[in-house]
Design a protein around this motif. Structure first.
Motif, PDB file in Angstrom:
ATOM      1  N   VAL A 153       0.705  -1.338   0.019  1.00 37.48           N
ATOM      2  CA  VAL A 153      -0.257   0.288  -0.069  1.00 37.48           C
ATOM      3  C   VAL A 153       1.023   1.306  -0.063  1.00 37.48           C
ATOM      4  CG1 VAL A 153      -1.965   1.386   1.124  1.00 37.48           C
ATOM      5  CG2 VAL A 153      -2.206  -1.362   1.218  1.00 37.48           C
ATOM      6  N   ALA A 154       2.079   0.902   0.634  1.00 36.65           N
ATOM      7  CA  ALA A 154       2.670   2.340   0.945  1.00 36.65           C
ATOM      8  C   ALA A 154       3.601   2.954  -0.108  1.00 36.65           C
ATOM      9  CB  ALA A 154       3.988   1.833   1.648  1.00 36.65           C
ATOM     10  N   VAL A 155       3.768   1.470  -1.273  1.00 36.29           N
ATOM     11  CA  VAL A 155       4.259   1.401  -2.682  1.00 36.29           C
ATOM     12  C   VAL A 155       3.339   2.453  -3.765  1.00 36.29           C
ATOM     13  CG1 VAL A 155       5.250   0.267  -4.843  1.00 36.29           C
ATOM     14  CG2 VAL A 155       6.341   0.014  -2.569  1.00 36.29           C
ATOM     15  N   TRP A 156       2.523   1.733  -3.252  1.00 32.06           N
ATOM     16  CA  TRP A 156       0.956   2.482  -4.274  1.00 32.06           C
ATOM     17  C   TRP A 156       0.571   3.812  -3.770  1.00 32.06           C
ATOM     18  CZ3 TRP A 156      -3.662  -1.487  -3.765  1.00 32.06           C
ATOM     19  CH2 TRP A 156      -3.508  -2.887  -4.186  1.00 32.06           C
ATOM     20  N   ARG A 157       0.653   3.860  -3.127  1.00 29.95           N
ATOM     21  CA  ARG A 157       0.733   5.480  -2.559  1.00 29.95           C
ATOM     22  C   ARG A 157       2.490   6.336  -3.008  1.00 29.95           C
ATOM     23  NH1 ARG A 157       2.756   9.843   1.018  1.00 29.95           N
ATOM     24  NH2 ARG A 157       0.986  11.506   0.339  1.00 29.95           N
ATOM     25  N   LYS A 158       2.828   6.089  -2.813  1.00 26.99           N
ATOM     26  CA  LYS A 158       4.427   7.028  -2.991  1.00 26.99           C
ATOM     27  C   LYS A 158       4.460   6.523  -4.618  1.00 26.99           C
ATOM     28  CE  LYS A 158       9.094   6.521  -3.373  1.00 26.99           C
ATOM     29  NZ  LYS A 158      10.776   5.730  -3.291  1.00 26.99           N
ATOM     30  N   ARG A 159       3.626   5.621  -5.708  1.00 25.29           N
ATOM     31  CA  ARG A 159       3.742   6.022  -7.274  1.00 25.29           C
ATOM     32  C   ARG A 159       1.941   6.571  -7.125  1.00 25.29           C
ATOM     33  NH1 ARG A 159       5.983  -0.626  -8.088  1.00 25.29           N
ATOM     34  NH2 ARG A 159       7.834  -0.128  -7.587  1.00 25.29           N
ATOM     35  N   ARG A 160       1.502   6.757  -6.697  1.00 22.58           N
ATOM     36  CA  ARG A 160       0.177   6.490  -7.071  1.00 22.58           C
ATOM     37  C   ARG A 160      -0.285   5.929  -8.095  1.00 22.58           C
ATOM     38  NH1 ARG A 160       3.108  13.232  -6.761  1.00 22.58           N
ATOM     39  NH2 ARG A 160       1.660  13.425  -5.264  1.00 22.58           N
TER      40      ARG A 160
END
Length: 163
Positions: free
Chosen positions: A21-28
């Motif tokens: 989820v953190a990666v999704w947020r970082k990559r938008r």
């Protein structure tokens, strides 16, 4: 979950890892909404901001527990098959083979109906197909339960804006 979600709460709600989820947020990626606020501990989202996205994304990704509302196609197919079965039950003389075929066609929708959301229409559809759930009961013995379920067809229509 409460009124606010952080990365951990979103991950728990979706059954995913916090790292993903953190990666999704970082990559938008995956359309994750922008957070409503940033704290020293990380981003936070209001429930009304993130819960609709969680449900859509769970459904899109096929994650466990994600259920969508019954499609228009499923609602129409279910109602048509119930009405056909009821009409055949009112024929004289009854044709057991034709009745059983019609009941089997309705039974073919059970799994699809059971996968729909626990909303009003989903509950109505599950109740509508209840009389035919047991495949060992011959259709000719289902006349009363099927006929009694017919008002549910109207209820499905009333609760379906795109009927």
């Amino acid at each position: 979950m409460g009124d606010f979600y952080g990365i951990a709460e979103i991950a728990d709600a979706m059954g995913l890892s916090r790292q993903l989820v953190a990666v999704w947020r970082k990559r938008r990626s995956h359309g994750i909404p922008e957070p409503d606020a940033e704290l020293a501990s990380g981003p936070i989202w209001r429930r009304e901001t993130v819960e609709p996205w969680i449900e859509r994304t769970r459904g899109r990704l096929g994650l466990a527990g994600a259920r969508e509302s019954a499609s228009r196609s499923l609602r129409l197919r279910t109602c048509r098959r119930v009405l056909r079965l009821a009409a055949l039950m009112l024929e004289e003389p009854q044709r057991p083979r034709v009745l059983n075929d019609a009941a089997d066609q309705l039974r073919d929708l059970i799994h699809e109906v059971d996968q729909t959301a626990d909303d009003v229409v989903g509950a109505l559809l599950r109740e509508l197909i209840e009389p035919v759930r047991d495949p060992d009961v011959p259709a000719e013995l289902l006349r009363v339960p099927v006929i009694e379920s017919l008002p549910l067809v109207t209820a499905v229509a009333r609760n379906s804006p795109d009927w």
